[in-house]
Scaffold this motif. Structure first.
Motif, short mmCIF file in Angstrom:
data_model
loop_
_atom_site.label_atom_id
_atom_site.label_comp_id
_atom_site.label_asym_id
_atom_site.label_seq_id
_atom_site.Cartn_x
_atom_site.Cartn_y
_atom_site.Cartn_z
N GLU A 32 99.06 16.15 3.12
CA GLU A 32 98.38 16.28 4.58
C GLU A 32 98.17 17.88 4.88
O GLU A 32 99.07 18.66 4.72
CB GLU A 32 99.24 15.74 5.34
CG GLU A 32 98.52 15.54 6.85
CD GLU A 32 99.33 14.96 7.92
OE1 GLU A 32 99.08 15.20 9.14
OE2 GLU A 32 100.15 14.01 7.46
N GLY A 33 96.78 18.15 5.32
CA GLY A 33 96.38 19.53 5.58
C GLY A 33 96.24 20.37 4.57
O GLY A 33 96.04 21.72 4.77
N GLU A 34 96.31 19.93 3.14
CA GLU A 34 96.06 20.93 2.39
C GLU A 34 94.96 21.49 2.09
O GLU A 34 94.52 22.78 1.67
CB GLU A 34 96.33 20.25 0.60
CG GLU A 34 95.19 19.72 0.15
CD GLU A 34 95.62 19.02 -1.17
OE1 GLU A 34 94.86 19.37 -2.11
OE2 GLU A 34 96.67 18.41 -1.25
N LEU A 35 93.51 21.23 2.70
CA LEU A 35 92.52 21.72 2.81
C LEU A 35 92.10 22.29 4.22
O LEU A 35 90.81 22.81 4.44
CB LEU A 35 91.17 20.82 2.31
CG LEU A 35 91.32 20.22 1.07
CD1 LEU A 35 90.47 19.01 0.71
CD2 LEU A 35 91.41 21.34 -0.05
N ASN A 36 93.16 22.48 4.99
CA ASN A 36 92.97 23.12 6.27
C ASN A 36 93.02 24.65 5.82
O ASN A 36 94.12 25.42 5.84
CB ASN A 36 93.91 22.96 7.15
CG ASN A 36 93.96 23.44 8.48
OD1 ASN A 36 92.98 24.40 8.66
ND2 ASN A 36 94.46 22.91 9.60
N ILE A 37 91.80 25.22 5.74
CA ILE A 37 91.56 26.80 5.37
C ILE A 37 91.02 27.50 6.46
O ILE A 37 91.01 28.79 6.51
CB ILE A 37 90.79 26.67 4.28
CG1 ILE A 37 89.28 26.30 4.61
CG2 ILE A 37 90.98 26.15 2.78
CD1 ILE A 37 88.13 26.83 3.64
N ALA A 38 91.45 26.86 7.90
CA ALA A 38 90.94 27.82 8.92
C ALA A 38 91.60 29.15 9.02
O ALA A 38 90.91 30.35 9.37
CB ALA A 38 91.32 26.84 10.21
N ASN A 39 92.96 29.44 8.72
CA ASN A 39 93.35 30.74 8.82
C ASN A 39 93.13 31.56 7.61
O ASN A 39 92.80 32.79 8.08
CB ASN A 39 95.06 30.40 9.01
CG ASN A 39 95.69 31.76 9.44
OD1 ASN A 39 95.21 32.54 10.36
ND2 ASN A 39 96.66 32.09 8.70
N GLU A 85 91.35 29.24 18.58
CA GLU A 85 91.70 28.38 17.34
C GLU A 85 90.70 27.40 17.30
O GLU A 85 90.34 27.01 16.18
CB GLU A 85 93.06 27.71 17.64
CG GLU A 85 93.53 26.99 16.56
CD GLU A 85 95.06 26.40 16.78
OE1 GLU A 85 95.18 25.18 16.41
OE2 GLU A 85 95.82 27.32 17.01
N ARG A 88 85.30 28.35 15.51
CA ARG A 88 85.01 28.43 13.95
C ARG A 88 83.62 28.94 13.82
O ARG A 88 82.69 28.36 14.56
CB ARG A 88 85.38 27.34 13.30
CG ARG A 88 87.00 26.76 13.61
CD ARG A 88 87.93 27.74 12.62
NE ARG A 88 89.12 27.38 12.98
CZ ARG A 88 89.97 28.06 13.46
NH1 ARG A 88 89.88 29.32 14.01
NH2 ARG A 88 91.30 27.69 13.87
N HIS A 113 87.82 25.90 -2.36
CA HIS A 113 88.74 24.45 -1.80
C HIS A 113 87.89 23.47 -2.03
O HIS A 113 88.55 22.32 -1.62
CB HIS A 113 89.10 24.85 -0.14
CG HIS A 113 90.44 25.91 -0.50
ND1 HIS A 113 90.24 27.05 -0.57
CD2 HIS A 113 91.79 25.63 0.02
CE1 HIS A 113 91.58 27.79 -0.58
NE2 HIS A 113 92.19 26.85 -0.47
#
Length: 155
Positions: A32-39, A85, A88, A113
């Protein structure tokens, strides 16, 4: 006259590394969340801006010109602010941002990604030429097979 070696971007994964990662990710269940590249993307934007000789307002002006609509310095600030936050950079702005700053890392990061490999124009063209060369070799091999078969049929 000696040839200058091109500087290799240490952040860029090799094609082999990307393919290896894709093969592993297809075998393992996604976290879960492994593709959250926001940071990571925010940090890539910050790095690109810092390494760019232009000021933020100049980057905004050049992007506005390329995109055909207004991008302000404040907008760029909101993309890079940790406190903003929810702000984007839109994906359709990334090409303009990368062209203006001269840094391909943000697009490379998104492509990586997405289990793809981003290459600059000349390298992509070389890869496409290699693909055509491989297709020609396969076609010649198939032609030879058929010629041998025809010779055998005719005796």
């Amino acid at each position: 006259m000696s040839k200058r070696k091109k500087k290799i971007d240490k952040r860029q994964m090799s094609l082999f590394d990307v393919l290896k990662r894709v093969a592993v990710s297809e075998q393992e269940p996604a976290e879960e969340g492994e593709l959250n590249i926001a940071n990571k993307l925010r940090l890539a934007l910050i790095t690109a801006i810092r390494q760019c000789p232009l000021k933020r307002f100049q980057i905004a002006g050049e992007m506005s010109h390329l995109l055909g609509h207004e991008v302000s310095k404040t907008t760029i600030d909101s993309w890079t602010a940790e406190s903003k936050e929810l702000n984007r950079i839109p994906a359709e702005y990334l090409p303009a941002f990368c062209r203006v700053t001269g840094d391909r890392e943000p697009i490379r990061l998104v492509a990586e990604h997405g289990d793809m490999f981003a290459m600059p124009g000349p390298e992509a063209l070389r890869a496409e030429i290699q693909k055509f060369t491989e297709q020609e070799s396969k076609a010649r091999a198939e032609k030879r097979k058929r010629m041998r078969f025809l010779e055998e049929m005719e005796g």
